[in-house]
Design a protein around this motif. Structure first.
Motif, PDB file in Angstrom:
ATOM      1  N   ILE A 192      64.251  75.428  23.169  1.00 61.04           N
ATOM      2  CA  ILE A 192      65.664  75.040  23.236  1.00 61.04           C
ATOM      3  C   ILE A 192      65.902  73.984  24.311  1.00 61.04           C
ATOM      4  O   ILE A 192      66.807  73.152  24.181  1.00 61.04           O
ATOM      5  CB  ILE A 192      66.562  76.292  23.457  1.00 61.04           C
ATOM      6  CG1 ILE A 192      68.062  75.944  23.385  1.00 61.04           C
ATOM      7  CG2 ILE A 192      66.267  76.974  24.802  1.00 61.04           C
ATOM      8  CD1 ILE A 192      68.537  75.474  22.033  1.00 61.04           C
ATOM      9  N   ASN A 193      65.050  73.989  25.370  1.00 59.63           N
ATOM     10  CA  ASN A 193      65.238  73.021  26.464  1.00 59.63           C
ATOM     11  C   ASN A 193      65.239  71.595  25.948  1.00 59.63           C
ATOM     12  O   ASN A 193      66.091  70.778  26.318  1.00 59.63           O
ATOM     13  CB  ASN A 193      64.103  73.115  27.485  1.00 59.63           C
ATOM     14  CG  ASN A 193      64.072  74.423  28.222  1.00 59.63           C
ATOM     15  OD1 ASN A 193      64.308  75.465  27.630  1.00 59.63           O
ATOM     16  ND2 ASN A 193      63.773  74.368  29.505  1.00 59.63           N
ATOM     17  N   THR A 194      64.226  71.275  25.150  1.00 60.63           N
ATOM     18  CA  THR A 194      64.062  69.905  24.682  1.00 60.63           C
ATOM     19  C   THR A 194      65.308  69.462  23.918  1.00 60.63           C
ATOM     20  O   THR A 194      65.809  68.346  24.106  1.00 60.63           O
ATOM     21  CB  THR A 194      62.801  69.812  23.803  1.00 60.63           C
ATOM     22  OG1 THR A 194      61.693  70.316  24.561  1.00 60.63           O
ATOM     23  CG2 THR A 194      62.524  68.378  23.380  1.00 60.63           C
ATOM     24  N   ILE A 195      65.823  70.350  23.081  1.00 54.80           N
ATOM     25  CA  ILE A 195      67.023  70.041  22.293  1.00 54.80           C
ATOM     26  C   ILE A 195      68.228  69.818  23.218  1.00 54.80           C
ATOM     27  O   ILE A 195      68.962  68.837  23.082  1.00 54.80           O
ATOM     28  CB  ILE A 195      67.284  71.176  21.271  1.00 54.80           C
ATOM     29  CG1 ILE A 195      66.205  71.123  20.167  1.00 54.80           C
ATOM     30  CG2 ILE A 195      68.689  71.107  20.694  1.00 54.80           C
ATOM     31  CD1 ILE A 195      66.222  72.283  19.200  1.00 54.80           C
ATOM     32  N   LEU A 196      68.415  70.720  24.175  1.00 55.52           N
ATOM     33  CA  LEU A 196      69.542  70.587  25.109  1.00 55.52           C
ATOM     34  C   LEU A 196      69.457  69.286  25.901  1.00 55.52           C
ATOM     35  O   LEU A 196      70.453  68.579  26.083  1.00 55.52           O
ATOM     36  CB  LEU A 196      69.573  71.776  26.072  1.00 55.52           C
ATOM     37  CG  LEU A 196      69.999  73.125  25.486  1.00 55.52           C
ATOM     38  CD1 LEU A 196      69.700  74.261  26.467  1.00 55.52           C
ATOM     39  CD2 LEU A 196      71.481  73.112  25.126  1.00 55.52           C
ATOM     40  N   PHE A 197      68.254  68.953  26.383  1.00 59.06           N
ATOM     41  CA  PHE A 197      68.119  67.763  27.233  1.00 59.06           C
ATOM     42  C   PHE A 197      68.259  66.472  26.426  1.00 59.06           C
ATOM     43  O   PHE A 197      68.808  65.489  26.920  1.00 59.06           O
ATOM     44  CB  PHE A 197      66.805  67.800  28.007  1.00 59.06           C
ATOM     45  CG  PHE A 197      66.683  68.989  28.938  1.00 59.06           C
ATOM     46  CD1 PHE A 197      67.811  69.547  29.516  1.00 59.06           C
ATOM     47  CD2 PHE A 197      65.453  69.553  29.226  1.00 59.06           C
ATOM     48  CE1 PHE A 197      67.733  70.653  30.361  1.00 59.06           C
ATOM     49  CE2 PHE A 197      65.354  70.655  30.078  1.00 59.06           C
ATOM     50  CZ  PHE A 197      66.495  71.203  30.640  1.00 59.06           C
ATOM     51  N   LEU A 198      67.762  66.465  25.185  1.00 61.85           N
ATOM     52  CA  LEU A 198      67.954  65.279  24.335  1.00 61.85           C
ATOM     53  C   LEU A 198      69.448  64.992  24.171  1.00 61.85           C
ATOM     54  O   LEU A 198      69.878  63.838  24.212  1.00 61.85           O
ATOM     55  CB  LEU A 198      67.304  65.496  22.964  1.00 61.85           C
ATOM     56  CG  LEU A 198      65.771  65.423  22.938  1.00 61.85           C
ATOM     57  CD1 LEU A 198      65.230  65.962  21.618  1.00 61.85           C
ATOM     58  CD2 LEU A 198      65.281  63.987  23.168  1.00 61.85           C
ATOM     59  N   GLU A 199      70.219  66.067  24.033  1.00 60.16           N
ATOM     60  CA  GLU A 199      71.673  65.914  23.871  1.00 60.16           C
ATOM     61  C   GLU A 199      72.326  65.506  25.193  1.00 60.16           C
ATOM     62  O   GLU A 199      73.095  64.534  25.247  1.00 60.16           O
ATOM     63  CB  GLU A 199      72.285  67.234  23.383  1.00 60.16           C
ATOM     64  CG  GLU A 199      71.833  67.625  21.984  1.00 60.16           C
ATOM     65  CD  GLU A 199      72.247  69.046  21.587  1.00 60.16           C
ATOM     66  OE1 GLU A 199      72.074  69.392  20.421  1.00 60.16           O
ATOM     67  OE2 GLU A 199      72.734  69.801  22.461  1.00 60.16           O
ATOM     68  N   ASP A 200      72.008  66.245  26.258  1.00 65.40           N
ATOM     69  CA  ASP A 200      72.692  66.019  27.535  1.00 65.40           C
ATOM     70  C   ASP A 200      72.327  64.677  28.166  1.00 65.40           C
ATOM     71  O   ASP A 200      73.089  64.136  28.971  1.00 65.40           O
ATOM     72  CB  ASP A 200      72.389  67.161  28.509  1.00 65.40           C
ATOM     73  CG  ASP A 200      73.012  68.475  28.056  1.00 65.40           C
ATOM     74  OD1 ASP A 200      73.969  68.427  27.262  1.00 65.40           O
ATOM     75  OD2 ASP A 200      72.540  69.545  28.488  1.00 65.40           O
ATOM     76  N   LEU A 201      71.152  64.138  27.794  1.00 65.11           N
ATOM     77  CA  LEU A 201      70.744  62.839  28.334  1.00 65.11           C
ATOM     78  C   LEU A 201      71.121  61.695  27.401  1.00 65.11           C
ATOM     79  O   LEU A 201      70.764  60.540  27.649  1.00 65.11           O
ATOM     80  CB  LEU A 201      69.234  62.830  28.606  1.00 65.11           C
ATOM     81  CG  LEU A 201      68.758  63.831  29.682  1.00 65.11           C
ATOM     82  CD1 LEU A 201      67.244  63.861  29.763  1.00 65.11           C
ATOM     83  CD2 LEU A 201      69.370  63.488  31.045  1.00 65.11           C
ATOM     84  N   GLY A 202      71.824  62.016  26.307  1.00 65.51           N
ATOM     85  CA  GLY A 202      72.401  60.970  25.475  1.00 65.51           C
ATOM     86  C   GLY A 202      71.499  60.395  24.393  1.00 65.51           C
ATOM     87  O   GLY A 202      71.813  59.334  23.830  1.00 65.51           O
ATOM     88  N   PHE A 203      70.426  61.080  24.052  1.00 67.03           N
ATOM     89  CA  PHE A 203      69.570  60.572  22.971  1.00 67.03           C
ATOM     90  C   PHE A 203      70.132  60.917  21.600  1.00 67.03           C
ATOM     91  O   PHE A 203      69.772  60.318  20.590  1.00 67.03           O
ATOM     92  CB  PHE A 203      68.143  61.106  23.129  1.00 67.03           C
ATOM     93  CG  PHE A 203      67.448  60.536  24.336  1.00 67.03           C
ATOM     94  CD1 PHE A 203      66.947  59.231  24.303  1.00 67.03           C
ATOM     95  CD2 PHE A 203      67.345  61.256  25.506  1.00 67.03           C
ATOM     96  CE1 PHE A 203      66.343  58.684  25.418  1.00 67.03           C
ATOM     97  CE2 PHE A 203      66.739  60.713  26.634  1.00 67.03           C
ATOM     98  CZ  PHE A 203      66.236  59.427  26.591  1.00 67.03           C
TER      99      PHE A 203
END
Lengths: 138, 393
Positions: B294-305
């Motif tokens: 889930i981390n990768t998904i959350l960070f892709l979103e939160d970092l604007g990818f």
């Protein structure tokens, strides 16, 4: 005579007061007198505004499942159990366990009601699933 | 007027040396032994000697006065010491104080270093958890026996699935992509083929996360050396410039996280982007702390990818796997390369290797910019670094 700076409450800090009440089956949370924010877990200052003027009150006990997981455990060790985050009607969120239904059946959005289980002189805050189809969640 | 963007620090310092040591299994090595070996190699990689090091940043999950032990063990006379411990993001967060110390002239070469023997250590994780319950109690979570940290991430995943329709298959796609990268990395701990079906049918630990949605438990040491940019240009390896850095902490316990679908990476990432004068579109690769899928998904979103809620579809479409539009976790990540307790330093090191073009079979083409996301606790602390080659200055 000590100064005000050294005057501690005889009943202890907020965490101790919370635990003492819970051990008697009484679930109370705090609210800021200044900004009126209700919060959990118990602490010395309001996390919203930093004020030290906080008061205790009894929440309604009604809440809603915000997130849920089933922790898998071998049957001989006691079997699977629920861990959930509950949003209280008054706003604060806390971790607890929803009982009365299978762990896997606990669902986000489900209405739950607080219950204090007391054993060995300690209180544990739990939640019971409410049968929403019968409208008893209100 | 102060410039809160810290734009004046952009590109002023560079990572001149990196190294890992004993990653995987290192029987007979302590945390310090692994750290020391990684430190020696990183300093040599920078073309320096240990005598040149006059600044140290380090953290330990066990020792409360760890920086003193490191200074003593390595024989460093440090003029700058930072022991900020905010979990796995610490070694990404150390960049900012290290940069400020270098820029102020407090010191000339900072060694950021870490070691963990958590896989082979005789002190098992159950004992550590039991000790921690006494030393660092969390009385409003512990009684419910969440399997920490895994259950916290499971709760976040449950919420993401509820709000956005994210599926277990999409979570599994993260693990599969990480494994595909690991298969190109001879140093990765798990390199067997892995399919979405295998992830879905692996042992469930805390719904919806299985053992294959979870990072590995390995040993390993890692270190990097940070110097002022002008000095880095005279050292043997191509400098990897620090273009942006930001750190944010919103909570400690998962029950105190304001919104389980939005991490503090949104804030740390915005700060790092602002300092770098860049956006997600400028990033060639991303090294995102994948403690759980889930981390990768959350960070892709939160970092604007991708937009909030679209992370699942983004990974399912193959964007992050080898050959995709955004190479993510090019070493195989915490999920398949390895996870020695606190992974942030290893994500940083992999970014440096890619920016130098040292990735070998896993090299993600010509990479001149990289974003590194460090994560600590239960999605609690977030630290973002934006690194770049000379071409990105």
């Amino acid at each position: 005579m000590s100064t005000d700076d050294n005057k501690v409450k005889p009943e202890g800090a907020a965490a101790v007061m919370y635990a003492a009440r819970l051990a008697e089956g009484d679930f109370q949370i705090q609210r800021c007198r200044r900004c009126e924010t209700a919060f959990f877990y118990p602490r010395e200052l309001c996390p919203a505004c930093g004020s030290g003027e906080v008061e205790w009150f009894a929440p309604s006990g009604r809440g809603q499942v915000y997130a849920t997981t089933t922790v898998r455990r071998r049957a001989e060790a006691g079997g699977d159990y629920n861990v959930a985050l509950i949003d209280l009607e008054e706003g604060p969120r806390l971790m607890s366990r929803v009982e009365g239904i299978e762990p896997q059946a606990v669902a986000i959005g489900m209405a739950v009601r607080a219950r204090v289980a007391v054993s060995d002189g300690q209180g544990l805050l739990l939640f019971d699933a409410q049968e929403t189809e019968k409208g008893s969640a209100q | 007027m102060t410039d809160s963007s810290l734009r004046h620090l952009r590109g002023k310092t560079a990572i001149a040396g990196v190294a890992t040591f004993g990653c995987g299994e290192a029987p007979g090595y302590s945390d310090m032994d692994l750290l020391a070996n990684a430190a020696r190699r990183a300093v040599a990689d920078a073309g320096l000697t240990m005598k040149d090091i006059d600044g140290v940043c380090t953290a330990s999950v066990l020792a409360t006065m760890w920086p003193m032990e490191v200074v003593e063990n390595l024989g460093i006379n440090a003029r700058f010491i930072d022991g900020t411990m905010i979990g796995g993001s610490s070694f990404v967060a150390h960049l900012m104080p290290a940069m400020l110390a270098l820029e102020s002239g407090q010191c000339d070469a900072v060694l950021v270093c870490y070691g963990s023997a958590q896989r082979t250590s005789t002190l098992n994780r159950k004992e550590v958890a039991a000790a921690r319950r006494r030393m660092d109690p969390q009385p409003y979570e512990h009684p419910y026996q969440p399997m920490m940290p895994l259950s916290a991430y499971a709760l976040a995943a449950s919420r993401h699935m509820h709000e956005f329709g994210t599926t277990r298959e999409q979570l599994a796609a993260v693990a599969v992509a990480a494994r595909q990268w690991a298969q190109r990395n001879p140093d990765a701990f798990m390199r067997d083929p892995l399919s979405v079906e295998q992830v879905l049918s692996s042992r469930m630990v805390s719904d919806p996360l299985t053992v294959r949605d979870s990072c590995l438990v390995t040993d390993g040491g890692g270190a990097y050396v940070l110097v002022r940019a002008e000095r880095a240009r005279d050292l043997p390896k191509p400098p990897v410039y620090v273009l942006g850095s930001g750190t944010a902490v919103w909570h400690r316990q998962i029950s105190s996280m304001p919104d389980l679908t939005v991490t503090a990476a949104k804030q740390s990432g915005a700060a790092a982007y602002q300092m770098a004068g860049m956006t997600a579109k400028d990033m060639h690769i991303a090294e995102l702390y994948d403690a759980f899928t889930i981390n990768t998904i959350l960070f892709l979103e939160d970092l604007g990818f991708c937009a909030k809620g679209e992370g699942g579809a983004f990974v399912e479409d193959g964007h992050i796997a080898p050959g995709g539009s955004l190479p993510v976790n090019t070493n195989g990540g915490g999920l398949s390369w390895g996870h020695p307790g606190m992974y942030g330093i290893f994500a940083t090191i992999e970014a440096v290797r890619q920016l130098r073009g040292e990735g070998g079979e896993r090299q993600a083409g010509q990479a001149d910019t990289a974003i590194v996301q460090g994560n600590g606790g239960t999605l609690s602390s977030q630290s973002t670094a934006i690194l770049g080659s000379a071409a990105a200055l």
